[in-house]
Design a protein around this motif. Sequence first.
Motif, PDB file in Angstrom:
ATOM      1  N   GLN A 185      -5.165   6.434  -1.193  1.00 51.07           N
ATOM      2  CA  GLN A 185      -4.799   5.432  -0.187  1.00 51.07           C
ATOM      3  C   GLN A 185      -3.413   4.854  -0.466  1.00 51.07           C
ATOM      4  O   GLN A 185      -2.695   4.486   0.457  1.00 51.07           O
ATOM      5  CB  GLN A 185      -5.838   4.313  -0.143  1.00 51.07           C
ATOM      6  N   VAL A 186      -3.052   4.788  -1.732  1.00 49.87           N
ATOM      7  CA  VAL A 186      -1.709   4.315  -2.080  1.00 49.87           C
ATOM      8  C   VAL A 186      -0.667   5.280  -1.541  1.00 49.87           C
ATOM      9  O   VAL A 186       0.376   4.863  -1.016  1.00 49.87           O
ATOM     10  CB  VAL A 186      -1.563   4.168  -3.609  1.00 49.87           C
ATOM     11  N   THR A 187      -0.954   6.569  -1.629  1.00 51.43           N
ATOM     12  CA  THR A 187       0.014   7.557  -1.133  1.00 51.43           C
ATOM     13  C   THR A 187       0.148   7.492   0.385  1.00 51.43           C
ATOM     14  O   THR A 187       1.185   7.874   0.937  1.00 51.43           O
ATOM     15  CB  THR A 187      -0.395   8.987  -1.540  1.00 51.43           C
ATOM     16  N   ARG A 188      -0.870   7.007   1.094  1.00 51.61           N
ATOM     17  CA  ARG A 188      -0.855   6.992   2.563  1.00 51.61           C
ATOM     18  C   ARG A 188      -0.147   5.772   3.159  1.00 51.61           C
ATOM     19  O   ARG A 188       0.154   5.735   4.349  1.00 51.61           O
ATOM     20  CB  ARG A 188      -2.287   7.035   3.101  1.00 51.61           C
ATOM     21  N   MET A 189       0.085   4.758   2.346  1.00 50.59           N
ATOM     22  CA  MET A 189       0.734   3.554   2.860  1.00 50.59           C
ATOM     23  C   MET A 189       2.194   3.849   3.220  1.00 50.59           C
ATOM     24  O   MET A 189       2.838   4.708   2.614  1.00 50.59           O
ATOM     25  CB  MET A 189       0.657   2.444   1.825  1.00 50.59           C
ATOM     26  N   THR A 190       2.697   3.140   4.221  1.00 51.80           N
ATOM     27  CA  THR A 190       4.095   3.269   4.648  1.00 51.80           C
ATOM     28  C   THR A 190       4.700   1.874   4.769  1.00 51.80           C
ATOM     29  O   THR A 190       3.987   0.871   4.845  1.00 51.80           O
ATOM     30  CB  THR A 190       4.200   3.973   6.004  1.00 51.80           C
ATOM     31  N   ASP A 191       6.020   1.795   4.811  1.00 44.99           N
ATOM     32  CA  ASP A 191       6.683   0.498   5.002  1.00 44.99           C
ATOM     33  C   ASP A 191       6.302  -0.111   6.346  1.00 44.99           C
ATOM     34  O   ASP A 191       6.122  -1.326   6.465  1.00 44.99           O
ATOM     35  CB  ASP A 191       8.202   0.657   4.916  1.00 44.99           C
ATOM     36  N   THR A 192       6.181   0.750   7.357  1.00 49.15           N
ATOM     37  CA  THR A 192       5.818   0.264   8.688  1.00 49.15           C
ATOM     38  C   THR A 192       4.432  -0.361   8.686  1.00 49.15           C
ATOM     39  O   THR A 192       4.208  -1.437   9.244  1.00 49.15           O
ATOM     40  CB  THR A 192       5.870   1.418   9.712  1.00 49.15           C
ATOM     41  N   GLN A 193       3.488   0.327   8.037  1.00 48.74           N
ATOM     42  CA  GLN A 193       2.125  -0.193   7.961  1.00 48.74           C
ATOM     43  C   GLN A 193       2.087  -1.473   7.130  1.00 48.74           C
ATOM     44  O   GLN A 193       1.395  -2.438   7.484  1.00 48.74           O
ATOM     45  CB  GLN A 193       1.203   0.855   7.332  1.00 48.74           C
ATOM     46  N   ALA A 194       2.812  -1.505   6.016  1.00 49.08           N
ATOM     47  CA  ALA A 194       2.802  -2.666   5.128  1.00 49.08           C
ATOM     48  C   ALA A 194       3.311  -3.920   5.820  1.00 49.08           C
ATOM     49  O   ALA A 194       2.944  -5.039   5.461  1.00 49.08           O
ATOM     50  CB  ALA A 194       3.640  -2.378   3.887  1.00 49.08           C
ATOM     51  N   ALA A 195       4.156  -3.728   6.837  1.00 47.38           N
ATOM     52  CA  ALA A 195       4.716  -4.871   7.561  1.00 47.38           C
ATOM     53  C   ALA A 195       3.749  -5.443   8.585  1.00 47.38           C
ATOM     54  O   ALA A 195       3.966  -6.534   9.125  1.00 47.38           O
ATOM     55  CB  ALA A 195       6.014  -4.458   8.250  1.00 47.38           C
ATOM     56  N   GLN A 196       2.658  -4.723   8.877  1.00 51.31           N
ATOM     57  CA  GLN A 196       1.653  -5.193   9.825  1.00 51.31           C
ATOM     58  C   GLN A 196       0.552  -5.908   9.035  1.00 51.31           C
ATOM     59  O   GLN A 196      -0.251  -5.271   8.364  1.00 51.31           O
ATOM     60  CB  GLN A 196       1.075  -4.018  10.607  1.00 51.31           C
ATOM     61  N   THR A 197       0.528  -7.228   9.126  1.00 48.58           N
ATOM     62  CA  THR A 197      -0.262  -8.014   8.178  1.00 48.58           C
ATOM     63  C   THR A 197      -1.443  -8.788   8.761  1.00 48.58           C
ATOM     64  O   THR A 197      -2.062  -9.581   8.062  1.00 48.58           O
ATOM     65  CB  THR A 197       0.673  -9.005   7.462  1.00 48.58           C
ATOM     66  N   THR A 198      -1.771  -8.575  10.021  1.00 50.08           N
ATOM     67  CA  THR A 198      -2.936  -9.290  10.567  1.00 50.08           C
ATOM     68  C   THR A 198      -4.212  -8.711   9.982  1.00 50.08           C
ATOM     69  O   THR A 198      -4.274  -7.533   9.602  1.00 50.08           O
ATOM     70  CB  THR A 198      -2.996  -9.174  12.098  1.00 50.08           C
ATOM     71  N   ILE A 204       1.852  12.118   7.525  1.00 55.26           N
ATOM     72  CA  ILE A 204       2.083  10.683   7.693  1.00 55.26           C
ATOM     73  C   ILE A 204       3.581  10.416   7.497  1.00 55.26           C
ATOM     74  O   ILE A 204       4.064  10.424   6.360  1.00 55.26           O
ATOM     75  CB  ILE A 204       1.269   9.871   6.679  1.00 55.26           C
ATOM     76  N   PRO A 205       4.319  10.173   8.572  1.00 56.75           N
ATOM     77  CA  PRO A 205       5.760   9.917   8.443  1.00 56.75           C
ATOM     78  C   PRO A 205       6.024   8.677   7.599  1.00 56.75           C
ATOM     79  O   PRO A 205       5.396   7.634   7.777  1.00 56.75           O
ATOM     80  CB  PRO A 205       6.208   9.691   9.893  1.00 56.75           C
ATOM     81  N   GLY A 206       6.903   8.804   6.626  1.00 57.95           N
ATOM     82  CA  GLY A 206       7.290   7.660   5.814  1.00 57.95           C
ATOM     83  C   GLY A 206       6.297   7.260   4.749  1.00 57.95           C
ATOM     84  O   GLY A 206       6.403   6.162   4.198  1.00 57.95           O
TER      85      GLY A 206
END
Length: 356
Positions: free
Chosen positions: A59-72, A91-93
């Motif tokens: 799951q750590v490998t699947r995270m992206t900067d775009t996803q990390a910025a979505q915090t709800t 998974i881009p990025g």
Amino acid sequence: MSLPPLTTWSEIHRRLPLIFPEGSPNREHSIWEIAAKTIFVMQYVGAVEGRERWIRPDQVTRMTDTQAAQTTDTVREQWAKDSMKPSKTDIPGRWYAVNTRESIRDDTIRYALIANGAVLDKPGVAVTSPAGRYALQSDFADLLDPALSEAVLKAKIDAWQKKYLNAGALARIAIVRRGAAAGGDHQLVTFSNGETRRMSTGPSSDISKAVIEVFAPTFLDKPGVITLSESGNKVVARDDELAKAIGLTIPAEKSLPDIVLVDLGPIHPLLVFVEVVHTDGPVNEARKTALLKLADKAGFAPVNVAFVTAFLDRGSATFRKTVGTLAWGSYAWFASEPERLIQFSEKVKRIEGSSQ
């Protein structure tokens, strides 16, 4: 149950060296970027002790900067579910390649974060199971609260270290901190015969002091100090009478190591050359050869000569930088682990089991 407050991975990265200071076991892999991002993902999905939520390394490998910025909470909950599903879609990025999950699991989670009490491993989960098994220890997770002021953070970190780091880890941290924080313009070094000498303060002097006061009485039967020098080749102590008694001629040159010790316990005294390394200058093969020639002139056979490179801490960048150049047949000693000694054996006839 609402998800825990989210801290950016970069802020986690900033806090980790405060939580795991110099001297902490497995520090490199406890404070690097991968550790920060691994911890972020656990926080992102709410994998914290007591919540019964756990992550897998992939799951750590699947995270992206775009996803990390979505915090709800809604988005975080959905990603937590989606990231557990098998998928061959690119998974881009993505933060890390798929094949890095084993390294994240072993180097970062198992041997660093779990070993230091920051992460828990869910009991009863088979190694081959696809289920999540890692979560943040609850008190450690509290250290990541984005609302903490610097003063409160420091107090909480101090309390966490005292409660969760083992005695050996705390001792190493204390020794390293003491060496880094030494003040004043000099310090006293006490020899085995009770005499004292002044040395300027600094990391190299701290290691030298530890060699004289701790290493020598620990590993030598009847230690004596023949020479003690500071950086810049300033001679702090020089015992010509002792040197003469054992047949050693001390040359007036810069080729001497930082410390020359002698053990008067054996029938034939043991000559110990010690190089103190804060940045560079270990006992390498060339240095060992030069010192053997010096000892030979004094009538010391190689069997009666020892070579030691002294460091502040085994986890230091200095040791990692120089360990590949240390001479075979020499020793490495660490002020932060004074009762331990690493031997670089030239010839080993058999492997023996560990003894307590």
